[in-house]
Design an enzyme around this catalytic site. Structure first.
Site: not given
Lengths: 405, 332
Positions: A132-135, A167, A250
């Site tokens: 997951q490329g979020y933060s 992660s 999530e």
């Protein structure tokens, strides 16, 4: 209020029981927890078990048949029955993770037919792991301020920027990623949700060592990464809405009360078997008192989830009751871990695999891991803002005026 | 499986909530506690008409024959309003003890009177529930009971008392007996009248079928009802805090827009929310899962107590100096 199963659910419970009886010898020995503490690709045994559960409708059960699921109607009580029965027999349930639990529900909600066709089946069967490329380094709780850019170039986007706390990026073949495609639009409107392979040229992954001793997450750098425009999920500029759908899933994944019950039961076993001066720990009043207090909290969270499930099955929408689950569930898990370490006494200071309690040596790591979960997926403080603003109707914090301080 | 309330139960809850909110106010609570009146007589008779006292009593004795689950729903509303009338002993424990341990003639004598609101009965079980202190042991001989029954619940205007001894016997004694002396104590919660009963050869009628197990069941019921009252009270305190935080202004902003205040409210809500299921389950267990009652009741009572204490403290804090005043009434 009637806690007995109705006819349909009685039959279903029997089905689950006979399935477990017939197939339990195929269940993998490795627990889901070991994959979460230290991410690695799933073993063939784990994948076979997952495929069997998907086929029989005990995992990802509402995924439509056309995309490789079993197309069952949404029935929260049946989910509860599956969880209960697997849990009672200590048999691993369907896999959970960013791909299966977060990305797939989002894709089913917002994706195109082609995207669903291509990604749902291999993902739910455990073949493809997603990250997951979020933060970003400067966009954590204020996620929508993200700056990773995707600039149009013919039929492609060229991505530049950096993600963090990603992660499983070091083992995942695919990423779902938030990027800014419309820099001139407002903060929330300029974001798009892209999916692309992690082996695309220009992606660099640097594992981040965590306090647990395992590199479970990473920094990911994008330098002129070329991705086709068809990788957008849910429409260009619509990424914030799509991202929130993922975040909702999530939070649901992170706060499952069965996880707390599992910890509580393991602690109980520990207290019954572990002795100091020949006396089982459970006989010590101080320890009993601590245990009972946690038992009450675990019981209340489990029953609370049952109540929410019942109300949802009668058509009630999510409300205050749901908003508190991530906050309370993650805090409770962390307190359970802390209690386990306390009852270890001196052994609690040891890091990995306490010698005389091999099976329980995981607590010290869990304590640190669960602390991470209080922060991840929207920090406890962000959850409290959500509870107070959306649940209790208190006003939002006024926005800071630039240059005022 | 259905873990929710039925339409009918929602109606019961709604009608009691409406009545309590119309009949109970900070003034009426204050009036009762300050006058040292045993309870609010107007509220008592209005509640008699609504059937509050006979919720659990079977229909043939004049009650409405509901289950403890419904009683817990009503108790939540009673706790929310802080209604200054006896309930847990006189409307829950006394009828349950009489129904499970009393003779037919005892049932016929007392239950219809309780249901109609004409008789209030105090209950003394602290020898079993909490243990004895010093010289408090009870002695029964020749149909007379002597000794001390401490912390008797719902003594306000009681016409009789049901008293348990440590061995699991139950006796009913009438309030007018010449050998009975009552020592009243001011309780922190002015809406609950607690007394010590000093008995000297008081005429006592045993409830013949009493056993320790049956008494324990009723003590569990009491715990569940008290937990339900605390749940309602906690919700009321949260509601007051949220309202206050939405109105009170400092630094040109309502204080509820400050995270420090907002988070206190969120923490209260987060602690209270799961408690409802815990209390419901314990009440349901009393009605349907006897083997789980004792544990569920203790878990519900102990956890609810911790949560309410936290909520009382935090709600007071949200109110600032006002919260500490008698004016705000949070201590009720």
């Amino acid at each position: 209020m009637d806690l007995n199963d109705q006819e349909e659910h009685k039959t279903f419970r029997e089905e689950v029981r006979s399935f477990l009886k017939e197939f339990r010898h195929l269940a993998p020995k490795e627990t889901a927890m070991s994959y979460r503490l230290s991410p690695k690709p799933y073993s063939q045994e784990v994948k076979d078990w997952q495929a069997l559960l998907v086929e029989k409708g005990y995992a990802c059960r509402t995924v439509p048949k056309a995309y490789g699921g079993c197309g069952a109607d949404q029935d929260i009580l049946k989910n509860q029955i599956i969880a209960d029965e697997f849990f009672k027999k200590d048999i691993p349930q369907g896999l959970i993770g960013q791909g299966i639990s977060m990305f797939i529900p989002t894709l089913l909600e917002h994706g195109s037919d082609d995207q669903k066709e291509k990604w749902v089946k291999p993902t739910i069967n455990g073949e493809i792991i997603w990250c997951q490329g979020y933060s970003e380094p400067n966009s954590g709780s204020d996620l929508a301020s993200l700056q990773t850019s995707a600039v149009e170039d013919g039929d492609d986007f060229i991505i530049n920027g950096q993600k963090i706390w990603t992660s499983s990026a070091h083992i995942a073949p695919m990423i779902f990623c938030l990027v800014r495609t419309e820099p001139e639009s407002s903060k929330y409107k300029g974001i798009s949700y892209l999916i692309f392979p992690m082996n695309t040229a220009g992606i660099e992954i640097r594992p981040l060592q965590t306090m647990t001793g395992h590199p479970s997450f990473n920094e990911v750098f994008f330098i002129d990464v070329r991705v086709p425009k068809s990788s957008v999920v849910g429409g260009r500029g619509n990424g914030w809405k799509v991202a929130n759908s993922t975040l909702k899933h999530e939070r649901g994944m992170l706060s499952n009360a069965n996880g707390s019950l599992d910890r509580l039961n393991r602690i109980k076993t520990l207290l019954l078997h572990e002795k100091i001066d020949g006396i089982p720990l459970i006989k010590k009043p101080v320890i009993r008192d601590g245990f009972i207090r946690l038992q009450a909290r675990v019981q209340s969270m489990r029953l609370h989830e049952m109540r929410l499930a019942s109300e949802a099955s009668k058509g009630a929408g999510p409300g205050l009751g749901h908003m508190i689950c991530k906050l309370m569930g993650c805090e409770l898990n962390h307190e359970l871990d802390a209690f386990a370490i306390d009852v270890f006494g001196e052994m609690g200071v040891l890091h990995d695999g306490v010698p005389s309690m091999q099976s329980d040596g995981i607590w010290q790591q869990l304590y640190m891991y669960d602390l991470g979960l209080i922060i991840g997926g929207g920090t406890a403080q962000i959850q409290k803002n959500i509870i107070a603003e959306r649940g209790l109707g208190l006003p939002r914090e006024p926005l800071a005026v630039k240059g005022a301080l | 499986m259905d873990f929710s309330t039925s339409e009918e139960q929602n109606l019961i809850k709604e009608s009691f909530r409406t009545s309590f909110s119309g009949l109970v106010s900070l003034n009426s609570i204050r009036k009762t506690t300050e006058s040292k009146a045993p309870f609010d007589p107007i509220l008592w008779s209005d509640m008699s008409a609504m059937g509050l006292h006979g919720l659990l009593i079977s229909e043939r004795y004049g009650g409405s024959g509901l289950s403890l689950f419904e009683a817990a729903i009503v108790a939540e509303e009673l706790g929310r309003s802080m209604a200054p009338i006896p309930f847990v002993a006189t409307s829950i424990m006394a009828p349950l003890l009489l129904m499970s341990c009393g003779s037919e003639s005892q049932k016929k004598k007392w239950l219809p009177q309780i249901a109609s609101g004409n008789a209030r009965i105090g209950v003394a079980v602290s020898e079993i529930a909490g243990g004895t202190r010093g010289d408090e042991e009870l002695l029964y001989k020749d149909e007379k009971l002597s000794g001390k029954a401490s912390f008797t619940l719902d003594c306000g205007g009681a016409v009789a008392f049901i008293i348990a001894d440590k061995e699991g016997h139950l006796y009913i004694v009438e309030a007018g007996d010449a050998g009975l002396k009552r020592e009243a104590f001011p309780a922190v919660d002015g809406t609950r009248a607690v007394e010590h009963l000093v008995l000297q050869s008081v005429n006592a009628e045993p409830l013949e079928s009493a056993t320790r197990e049956l008494i324990d069941q009723v003590i569990s019921a009491g715990r569940i009802i008290l937990a339900a009252e605390s749940l309602g009270a906690s919700e009321a305190m949260l509601e007051q805090a949220v309202n206050y935080a939405g109105e009170r202004k400092q630094f040109d902003r309502v204080i509820g827009s400050f995270q420090a205040v907002k988070h206190m409210c969120a923490e209260m809500a987060a602690e209270i929310q799961p408690c409802r299921a815990l209390v419901w389950y314990a009440a349901y267990a009393f009605d349907h899962l006897k083997e789980e009652v004792a544990l569920s009741a203790c878990l519900a009572k102990s956890h609810m107590d911790e949560v309410s204490r936290f909520v009382a403290k935090t709600s007071t804090q949200v109110h600032g100096g006002m919260g500490y005043t008698d004016l705000q009434g949070l201590h009720f």
